[in-house]
Design a protein around this motif. Structure first.
Motif, PDB file in Angstrom:
ATOM      1  N   THR A  76       0.818  -1.209   0.000  1.00 18.67           N
ATOM      2  CA  THR A  76       0.000   0.000   0.000  1.00 18.67           C
ATOM      3  C   THR A  76       0.855   1.264   0.000  1.00 18.67           C
ATOM      4  O   THR A  76       1.770   1.385   0.816  1.00 18.67           O
ATOM      5  CB  THR A  76      -0.887  -0.005   1.270  1.00 18.67           C
ATOM      6  OG1 THR A  76      -1.591  -1.232   1.326  1.00 18.67           O
ATOM      7  CG2 THR A  76      -1.849   1.153   1.265  1.00 18.67           C
ATOM      8  N   ARG A 111       4.102   7.435  -1.252  1.00 14.25           N
ATOM      9  CA  ARG A 111       3.372   8.200  -2.276  1.00 14.25           C
ATOM     10  C   ARG A 111       3.962   9.589  -2.407  1.00 14.25           C
ATOM     11  O   ARG A 111       4.011  10.160  -3.480  1.00 14.25           O
ATOM     12  CB  ARG A 111       1.897   8.265  -1.889  1.00 14.25           C
ATOM     13  CG  ARG A 111       1.036   9.140  -2.762  1.00 14.25           C
ATOM     14  CD  ARG A 111       0.723   8.471  -4.079  1.00 14.25           C
ATOM     15  NE  ARG A 111      -0.149   9.319  -4.856  1.00 14.25           N
ATOM     16  CZ  ARG A 111       0.247  10.073  -5.881  1.00 14.25           C
ATOM     17  NH1 ARG A 111       1.506  10.047  -6.275  1.00 14.25           N
ATOM     18  NH2 ARG A 111      -0.605  10.825  -6.532  1.00 14.25           N
ATOM     19  N   SER A 131      -3.190   7.179  -2.410  1.00 16.03           N
ATOM     20  CA  SER A 131      -2.639   6.938  -1.073  1.00 16.03           C
ATOM     21  C   SER A 131      -3.558   5.993  -0.315  1.00 16.03           C
ATOM     22  O   SER A 131      -4.735   6.280  -0.143  1.00 16.03           O
ATOM     23  CB  SER A 131      -2.516   8.252  -0.298  1.00 16.03           C
ATOM     24  OG  SER A 131      -1.660   9.143  -0.983  1.00 16.03           O
ATOM     25  N   GLY A 132      -3.015   4.881   0.134  1.00 12.58           N
ATOM     26  CA  GLY A 132      -3.818   3.909   0.882  1.00 12.58           C
ATOM     27  C   GLY A 132      -3.735   4.101   2.380  1.00 12.58           C
ATOM     28  O   GLY A 132      -4.646   3.784   3.127  1.00 12.58           O
ATOM     29  N   ALA A 160      -2.044   7.027   5.374  1.00 11.74           N
ATOM     30  CA  ALA A 160      -1.414   8.338   5.568  1.00 11.74           C
ATOM     31  C   ALA A 160      -0.942   8.464   7.007  1.00 11.74           C
ATOM     32  O   ALA A 160      -1.678   8.146   7.938  1.00 11.74           O
ATOM     33  CB  ALA A 160      -2.383   9.461   5.236  1.00 11.74           C
ATOM     34  N   LEU A 166      -8.715  12.892   3.506  1.00 12.00           N
ATOM     35  CA  LEU A 166      -8.155  11.620   3.019  1.00 12.00           C
ATOM     36  C   LEU A 166      -9.079  10.448   3.336  1.00 12.00           C
ATOM     37  O   LEU A 166      -9.214   9.517   2.543  1.00 12.00           O
ATOM     38  CB  LEU A 166      -6.778  11.388   3.646  1.00 12.00           C
ATOM     39  CG  LEU A 166      -5.665  12.330   3.197  1.00 12.00           C
ATOM     40  CD1 LEU A 166      -4.461  12.215   4.119  1.00 12.00           C
ATOM     41  CD2 LEU A 166      -5.267  12.040   1.756  1.00 12.00           C
ATOM     42  N   THR A 200      -8.658   6.284   2.652  1.00  5.95           N
ATOM     43  CA  THR A 200      -7.281   6.200   3.139  1.00  5.95           C
ATOM     44  C   THR A 200      -7.283   5.929   4.641  1.00  5.95           C
ATOM     45  O   THR A 200      -7.979   6.607   5.394  1.00  5.95           O
ATOM     46  CB  THR A 200      -6.524   7.512   2.849  1.00  5.95           C
ATOM     47  OG1 THR A 200      -6.535   7.753   1.445  1.00  5.95           O
ATOM     48  CG2 THR A 200      -5.081   7.445   3.338  1.00  5.95           C
TER      49      THR A 200
END
Length: 131
Positions: free
Chosen positions: A2, A29, A45-46, A48, A67, A72
């Motif tokens: 990820t 990312r 973005s999986g 954060a 997000l 995310t």
């Protein structure tokens, strides 16, 4: 693995997080120092890692909620857990600064897999149940 977005305005902390993320087998990312950069890097973005206080002020919680709208998973990384306020819907927990690399790796594994094979590190404050 990820892709991880690092939302952190302190350059050395961001580089440290990037090293930990890559060492744990995840891709980065990008690094965002403020809300505008986070919005630009959000797609794809999986996970954060989000600090609260950034270059443009205490915008981390707002960025986390933005997000979360796209699914995310959020891990707050902050010295000020009380400033998180209402956590994002996809928030897993808070890793308090100063953190250990193990606490970041542990939180990443929980975000990616939904569980961990070891107990939570002392710097981790859960925001949802972790198996």
């Amino acid at each position: 693995m990820t892709p991880v977005l690092i939302v952190e305005d302190e350059f050395l902390v961001a580089l440290d997080l990037e090293d930990i993320v890559c060492g744990a087998g995840f891709g980065v990312r990008g690094i965002a120092q403020d809300k505008a950069a986070a919005e630009a890097l959000a797609p794809g973005s999986g996970i954060a890692l989000v600090d609260v206080n950034l270059r443009d002020g205490p915008t981390g919680p707002e960025i986390a909620r933005m997000l979360a709208e796209s699914g995310t998973s959020i891990i707050y990384v902050t010295a000020n857990p009380s400033q998180v306020g209402q956590p994002a819907a996809t928030a897993i927990g808070i890793v308090q600064k100063p953190y250990s690399p193990d606490s970041i790796r542990w939180a990443l594994m929980v975000a990616a897999n939904g569980s961990a094979d070891q107990p939570a590190p002392p710097e981790f404050i859960p925001l949802r149940a972790v198996a």
